[in-house]
Design an enzyme around this catalytic site. Sequence first.
Site, mmCIF file in Angstrom:
data_model
loop_
_atom_site.group_PDB
_atom_site.id
_atom_site.type_symbol
_atom_site.label_atom_id
_atom_site.label_comp_id
_atom_site.label_asym_id
_atom_site.label_seq_id
_atom_site.Cartn_x
_atom_site.Cartn_y
_atom_site.Cartn_z
ATOM 1 N N SER A 120 -60.535 76.612 -2.039
ATOM 2 C CA SER A 120 -61.275 75.878 -3.062
ATOM 3 C C SER A 120 -61.716 76.795 -4.180
ATOM 4 C CB SER A 120 -62.534 75.265 -2.446
ATOM 5 O OG SER A 120 -62.196 74.453 -1.369
ATOM 6 N N HIS A 141 -54.063 73.051 -4.234
ATOM 7 C CA HIS A 141 -55.426 72.665 -3.858
ATOM 8 C C HIS A 141 -55.554 71.143 -3.776
ATOM 9 C CE1 HIS A 141 -59.936 72.377 -4.893
ATOM 10 N NE2 HIS A 141 -59.791 72.626 -3.606
ATOM 11 N N GLU A 153 -54.505 70.186 -7.462
ATOM 12 C CA GLU A 153 -54.472 71.232 -8.491
ATOM 13 C C GLU A 153 -53.426 72.270 -8.097
ATOM 14 O OE1 GLU A 153 -58.956 71.551 -10.303
ATOM 15 O OE2 GLU A 153 -58.677 72.411 -8.331
ATOM 16 N N ASN A 191 -63.777 71.828 -8.975
ATOM 17 C CA ASN A 191 -64.992 72.392 -8.363
ATOM 18 C C ASN A 191 -65.844 73.179 -9.351
ATOM 19 O OD1 ASN A 191 -64.658 71.268 -5.867
ATOM 20 N ND2 ASN A 191 -63.427 72.952 -5.081
#
Length: 292
Positions: A120, A141, A153, A191
């Site tokens: 992450s 991701h 991602e 994130n």
Amino acid sequence: MATIKTVGVIGSGQMGNGIAHVAALAGFDVVLNDLSADRLKSAMATINGNLTRQVTKKTITEDAHQKALARITSSESLEGLAGCDLVIETAVEKEEVKRKIFHDVCAVLKPTAIVASNTSSISITRLAASTDRPEKFIGIHFMNPVPVMELVELIRGIATDDETFEASREFVAKMGKQIAVSEDFPAFIVNRILLPMINEAIYTLYEGVGNVEAIDAAMKLGAHHPMGPLELADFIGLDTWLSIMQVLHEGLADSKYRPCPLLVKYVEAGWLGRKSQRGFYDYRGDKPVPTR
Ligand code: NAD
């Protein structure tokens, strides 16, 4: 371009079993790896349960369910991944654990195999540099829950070659997911934006601006978020949030990313959210009860 047929997934937790699920449904053969037979058994049961739910909702057929299950094998040892064209590491968010996994798995993989991490927040370039194949290393991701969320991602490390990027793009597209390409900076795109908001929600609780119910209701009804930030924090896991905040804080050296002390305290207490039955809510009864 390298053709991906067999995919290895290292770590069979919430993300790993989701990745195995969607890859198998898309027709890839999957080898799922974890530290113990018990964890693998429980992951297979979760995958079976989630596929069954999709059949009940009529989003897949019973035939697709059975074929997907049959495509997944499990292996307690990394040697079981030797035949994979792509390996996705999705073990705990700890750099030393991931480095050791890459060191061990690269030793058994064929030289053409692509190695990916579902991290992450950890630098793809740095993880790539710990392998024997930085040009064949990439960040893929996924979002949680993997079978439901549309986005993946893709993150290139500084050395990732075009062939690896294109093969990964094709792999993700075959699973029916949309791609957002992110540069390799701490926490990537989703994130980088989401984490400071959740951290701020925890500060809002810590400073007594609102209680758990008020904060979640405010963001659900006042900003039309489908889940409140504290509910979402519990869903993903407070230890995971803390690790990502620490990476942002250290990686960008900016105090605005300082993890809220209350988040640290919950993690120290072992109150990690849904997975440990307690976090900002207590899940041990019939319905979740706020813990503050
Ligand atoms: P999890 O705790 O649910 O699962 C991790 C699994 O990895 C466990 O089953 C554990 O036994 C296994 N594991 C640990 N060390 C291992 C090793 N050496 N070899 C093989 N397996 C090992 O964690 P998760 O939520 O699935 O997260 C996994 C990764 O995905 C982390 O890097 C996390 O940052 C990333 N991620 C998580 C989310 C999320 O919402 N939880 C979203 C995107 C990415």
